[in-house]
Scaffold this motif. Sequence first.
Motif, mmCIF file in Angstrom:
data_model
loop_
_atom_site.group_PDB
_atom_site.id
_atom_site.type_symbol
_atom_site.label_atom_id
_atom_site.label_comp_id
_atom_site.label_asym_id
_atom_site.label_seq_id
_atom_site.Cartn_x
_atom_site.Cartn_y
_atom_site.Cartn_z
ATOM 1 N N GLU A 16 37.847 42.994 37.280
ATOM 2 C CA GLU A 16 38.689 41.910 36.757
ATOM 3 C C GLU A 16 38.652 41.890 35.224
ATOM 4 N N SER A 20 41.790 42.595 32.678
ATOM 5 C CA SER A 20 42.152 41.656 31.607
ATOM 6 C C SER A 20 42.214 42.359 30.256
ATOM 7 N N SER A 77 37.677 36.059 33.797
ATOM 8 C CA SER A 77 37.474 37.057 34.859
ATOM 9 C C SER A 77 36.470 36.545 35.881
ATOM 10 N N THR A 81 37.211 35.927 39.787
ATOM 11 C CA THR A 81 36.365 36.604 40.777
ATOM 12 C C THR A 81 35.761 35.603 41.744
#
Length: 106
Positions: A16, A20, A77, A81
Motif C-alpha cells: 500500500e 501511494s 497506507s 491496510t
Amino acid sequence: MSTFATQVRARRLTAEFLQSLRARGTVLGVDDYQRIQELLLRLPVGTKDTTLGNALVALFATTPEEQLVLQKVFASSLALTNQILASVAVSDRKSTRLNSSHLVIS
C-alpha cells in the motif's frame, strides 16, 4: 496474530505504501525493490507498524520535509491496510460460520 498473518500484514502494508508512492509520481527502480525486500527479510516477525513505517520512510526521504510527507503517506497506507484486513477478517468469519453449519463428514 500468527506468524504468517503478521508477515502478510507487513507485506500488504508495504505494498500500500509503495502504491501511494507511485501515485505521487515516485519512480521505483529495481534497487528500491531490493532494498525493501532486504528490509522485510531483516525485520523480526511481529515488528510494530511504526517501526516498519520509520524504516520505509528512511529508505525514501532525502529531506526532513520529505520525511514528514512520507510519514503521512505511511499513515494513510496503514489506515487503508487496517480497513482492508478488517474487511477480509469479517468475510472469513462469515464464511467459516456458513461452512460450519453445513459440515459434512465422509
